[in-house]
Design a protein around this motif. Sequence first.
Motif, PDB file in Angstrom:
ATOM      1  N   PRO A 133       0.825  -1.222  -0.101  1.00  0.00           N
ATOM      2  CA  PRO A 133       0.052  -0.127  -0.100  1.00  0.00           C
ATOM      3  C   PRO A 133       0.769   1.411  -0.099  1.00  0.00           C
ATOM      4  O   PRO A 133       1.608   1.372   0.832  1.00  0.00           O
ATOM      5  N   GLN A 134       0.499   2.182  -0.886  1.00  0.00           N
ATOM      6  CA  GLN A 134       1.488   3.421  -1.015  1.00  0.00           C
ATOM      7  C   GLN A 134       1.574   4.048   0.251  1.00  0.00           C
ATOM      8  O   GLN A 134       2.559   4.679   0.292  1.00  0.00           O
ATOM      9  N   LEU A 135       0.492   4.163   1.174  1.00  0.00           N
ATOM     10  CA  LEU A 135       0.677   4.994   2.227  1.00  0.00           C
ATOM     11  C   LEU A 135       1.559   4.377   2.925  1.00  0.00           C
ATOM     12  O   LEU A 135       2.482   5.012   3.845  1.00  0.00           O
ATOM     13  N   LEU A 136       1.485   2.948   3.303  1.00  0.00           N
ATOM     14  CA  LEU A 136       2.396   2.433   4.285  1.00  0.00           C
ATOM     15  C   LEU A 136       3.733   2.482   3.491  1.00  0.00           C
ATOM     16  O   LEU A 136       4.763   2.434   4.437  1.00  0.00           O
ATOM     17  N   ARG A 137       3.945   2.285   2.515  1.00  0.00           N
ATOM     18  CA  ARG A 137       5.326   2.514   1.692  1.00  0.00           C
ATOM     19  C   ARG A 137       6.048   3.837   1.986  1.00  0.00           C
ATOM     20  O   ARG A 137       7.286   3.955   2.541  1.00  0.00           O
ATOM     21  N   ARG A 138       5.128   4.859   1.807  1.00  0.00           N
ATOM     22  CA  ARG A 138       5.810   6.134   2.121  1.00  0.00           C
ATOM     23  C   ARG A 138       6.114   6.287   3.507  1.00  0.00           C
ATOM     24  O   ARG A 138       7.148   6.903   3.700  1.00  0.00           O
ATOM     25  N   LEU A 139       5.218   6.179   4.482  1.00  0.00           N
ATOM     26  CA  LEU A 139       5.440   6.290   5.974  1.00  0.00           C
ATOM     27  C   LEU A 139       6.493   5.313   6.447  1.00  0.00           C
ATOM     28  O   LEU A 139       7.124   5.686   7.187  1.00  0.00           O
ATOM     29  N   THR A 140       6.828   4.054   5.865  1.00  0.00           N
ATOM     30  CA  THR A 140       7.883   3.385   6.287  1.00  0.00           C
ATOM     31  C   THR A 140       9.245   3.829   5.910  1.00  0.00           C
ATOM     32  O   THR A 140       9.977   3.866   6.527  1.00  0.00           O
ATOM     33  N   LEU A 141       9.173   4.634   4.616  1.00  0.00           N
ATOM     34  CA  LEU A 141      10.227   5.254   4.139  1.00  0.00           C
ATOM     35  C   LEU A 141      10.636   6.410   5.144  1.00  0.00           C
ATOM     36  O   LEU A 141      11.797   6.640   5.475  1.00  0.00           O
ATOM     37  N   GLU A 142       9.448   7.176   5.697  1.00  0.00           N
ATOM     38  CA  GLU A 142       9.964   8.276   6.517  1.00  0.00           C
ATOM     39  C   GLU A 142      10.027   8.091   7.890  1.00  0.00           C
ATOM     40  O   GLU A 142      10.901   8.736   8.519  1.00  0.00           O
ATOM     41  N   THR A 143       9.782   6.764   8.071  1.00  0.00           N
ATOM     42  CA  THR A 143       9.687   6.694   9.646  1.00  0.00           C
ATOM     43  C   THR A 143      10.994   5.610  10.076  1.00  0.00           C
ATOM     44  O   THR A 143      11.860   6.297  11.086  1.00  0.00           O
TER      45      THR A 143
END
Lengths: 979, 214
Positions: free
Chosen positions: B26-36
Amino acid sequence: MDEQERVTVVLNINGQTRVCTVARSERLLDTLRQASCFSVKFGCGSGDCGVCTVLLDGQPVRSCQVRTADVAGHTITTVEALATQDALHPLQRAFIETGAIQCGYCTPAQLLVAKALLDRNPDPTEEEIRQAISGVLCRCTGYVKIVQAIQRAAALLRGEKVGPFGPVTETWLPGHAPAELLGRYYRIAENGSPLPPLVISPPDMQPLRVVGTPQAKVDGVKLATGRPVFADDFNMEGMLYGALLTSPYAHARIKRIDPTKARALPGVHAVLTCQDLPRVKYTSGGQSYPQPLPYDQVSLDNKVRHVGDRVAVVAAETPELAQQALRLIEVEYEVLPHVLDPLEAMKDGAPIIHDEPDTEGIYDAAHNIVHHIEAEGGIPAAEAWAMADHVFEGEYRTSQQQHAHLEPHVCITYWDEDGRLVVRTSTQVPFHVRRILAPLIGLPVKRIRVIKPRIGGGFGNKQEMIIEDLCAHLTIATGRPVRMMYTRYQEFVSSRSRHPQIMRYKIGVTNDMRVVATELRLIGDTGAYGTHGLTVQMVGGQKGLTLYNAPHCKFICDVVYTNKPTPGAFRGYGSTQCHFGIETLMSEIADRMGWDVIEFKRKNWIKPGEEMVMSKALGEGREGFEQVVRSSGLEQCVQVGVEAMRWYEKRGNAEWRRGPGGAKRRGIGMSVMLHGSGIAGLDLGAATIKMNDDGSFNLLVGATDLGTGSDTILAQIAAEVLGVPVEDIIVYSSDTDFTPFDKGAYASSTTYISGGAVYKAALQVAEQIKAHAALMLGLESGEGMLLRDRQVIAPNGTRLTLEQVALSSLHQHHQHQIIASASHMSYECPPPFGAQFVELVVDTETGQVTVERVLMVADAGRVINPITASGQVEGGIQQALGFAHCEEMVYDELGRLLNPRLGPYHVYRANEMPDIQVIFVQTEEPTGPFGAKSIAELPLDGIAPAVADAIHDATGVWIRELPFTPERVWRALHPELAV
Amino acid sequence: MCSANDIWHADATAPIQRITDDPNSPQLLRRLTLETFSWQMRNETSIQKALRSPRTAPRWMAALLALGATVTVEGEATEMAVAHLLERRTQGEVVALHIPTSGMVWGEACVRRTPADDPIVAVVATVALENGVVRQARLALTGVWAEPVRLASAGALLAGRLLDEATIHTIARAVENEVTPQGDFLGSAEYRRAMAAVLTRRALAQCMHFATGE
């Protein structure tokens, strides 16, 4: 599962199979260091900094967060494996060429992450590079050159040709302004981001052969290859591990301390408390003799004055045993009332922090006032204030910032074969440490040798004797080598930090924009001990009042004890705080009077030929000397900055301000600044240059390169005089047995003071070479000879190589060693100048401030090395941004630090840095070596007021307390809310 | 990692890096995984370990809550909501993570000291819409309780309403009234409560814009 159970694991480390028997809980970091992979560094132990990064099966992991037992059978790569026998890896080369290495402590981790990135993505974007390296903190570089190095290496690995890395250089034509050169610079640089530095020279400045060129750091290769060059990269037979027990209380008396159980623990060799050591008073600040009073410390006291204060030390056979022993020391405290606020500490009835009878030199111990300073200069006060049409006042507060250098304080002490104590320590001040240490351990100076290896960052925190006395006491007690290293928690609470200050500025101005009088009332919070308390505030006052050099200046200051961890020297040294106050108030005045802020500042900033009103009244811990500004490029710096930022298109432009839309507002701000170059009439540097058989030279300096590149620029100065390339200068620094005295690395003094000594020594060696060449050539004297291209050239054109001269002088004719030593001290402290510009976005609903662009235009005199100098600026900006924006040591009501980790404290990471640009406008300082002034501290001084100015431009609100955290900004934007 | 029946599945023993490497996550999860998580953390940390230490990466957990993620836990008969892990309803080993991937729009907002700092308060919202009317909504916040939390009542309040400015305003006010944050050095309770409202409004506004294609 028993965490201490020993297990045997097989690892592939750098291509070699290793069988290790380790405790199940052992960190991979420790296993690798025990396997002599010293490139793997300890930084925090909690995973916040990433300097322990290694590659596990080709992927980056933090070795402090990985247990060795969990990676059995896997492949581990460290930087030791990056270079081949014959050649450095392109990444290593690029890191050296671009100046991406300063202290070098984080370099192995950065290199490995970069390698992993390029292995999976040969053509990463800048954003991808920044994202990849965001897990490794760097406190020196501001990440600019690390990004540039990875871009360069990527291009090399793709087979592309890359040119030499260096600055863009321009010379402005007579009758033209330097700002006119910017168009070409931005066109040259438009192919890449981040931008290289731009160096602008005045039309009459003659280029030199070595000075002014982008030489690679002389220590670059050893740092890029991860060689064991830091204090802790050193194992000794029988070495014990020291550990420090610290106070859990902000203020308490030790009623009883019983080390019996700790001493009984097998493997523990010493436990020292206040009962075991003589009570010798000292002050830990590493300053010239005599250090300013009060001497309010002893190695171990029967009273603690802040959480993190020293209680006891142990030495044991392993670090784990040492920690276990600390837990067995029984301490009964009588908890005393404490005070954390300097204003409260000065009141009647406040807890008295230094009630001991044997501390002399406290101004008013009953009110915790360690120093009271009053100084004024210029015309009489009444006369000056009478000229003012308007008087403005403002109170400004700054926070306690931690240095966060990535190498903790670390020290190894041992007896050498002659019964002398050797102290191998990460220090900025080896000679001061030797002198301060001697009485504490009861040894004469001649029986102590202090060695400074490479330093993993210091920024002032290692201008202090923090652990050397404790480590030495343990070696004396045990007869064994002892190693002590602070934990990251101890770095926060038991080392030093930046003094929080409360400044009340008062400025009188006339209707025609003239500043006629300035007064600064300053309260400096020096925490539990005095150390640098006096000098930091004096320097702050001197710089803060000199920038506008009003006809009348007055400084009133109280330096106050509190029960907080002790502040000390921190890059900027009071000037950073006081610039925030003066520059913000000047911008506020312009705003309130409706004046153009730049015109207002321009009209009043100190100019060449002016005498610095406060330079005599405010020296450093004593009276100073009368001084005149001999060189200043400030006008040009501001002109260039205004043009580069397109200041007048943006400032106050409502449409530009609305840029991002919604609740976000853009702002642009600026500040000007000055600093110093050494301490006038006090700092001494010395250098020795010795010629070798092949015409190369050993340069021995006591100056301490803590990552700034000072060894390199000192080599450049020597090379310029001696007519050789930098590679012919072999620099050794610093060792109290083998290098001449130098006060150490502080006060922005190395280029100016130590450089002055190198310059003089080189001139003397050059004269000896010429004289010997004259003998060889049968000439009467060496007059008129030139040293160039490794040759000495007579006026008649005959030449000898330096090797011929060296061989002759050492082996053949009138044999003698060509060698010279020289010292340098100056009664002047020429200020470098600069202007800093900031663009940012304020989220008016949340208070979040995002800095998007920073430009610094600096006048550092003639820039000796534009790559190392711009690296100083870029790294300084990162630290200054933290000071302005997010870094703050915060305490609970009991004086316990709430954010003693690098994560919650927060140091800027690579993926959140604004765009940083650096431009030098060169001047010739007549008193400096080749016209040089300093650069290291100047970048710290203007960011906070420039950010304040930009926030005001965005929102119309002035905020007078640092850092500009979201809630602080939000509350300023919503004054209706109660605090 | 695989996707089937509009559910994205992940082996929970895999390192978090797999989430960012998998283009189907999921795009949201991918993005926040990268940011977190730093790259190093993504390599070192398994999904199951991250799920068991919610304070390490609260915004990532909030994303999972908002996405309606479930987990398969050894010894448990049925899949469990991620929220149950936060409530410590099971001590079993998490073996798989499942995330619905279709029919939802998402929005997220946070406030922090600097762009890469851990958020002081963060809000993640997902909304399923039918003809502009909210069929299902999940709203998860960090920084307002000790651990990330999904505000079921706010989600319920959204259901059946048009997702418009008025609704968003109402929900933001409701969230502000519901949260009871503790202050700390990063932000007082008052500030956090106010931010919960601001960021809820922004996250839902993103959902609205996402849905309307603006």
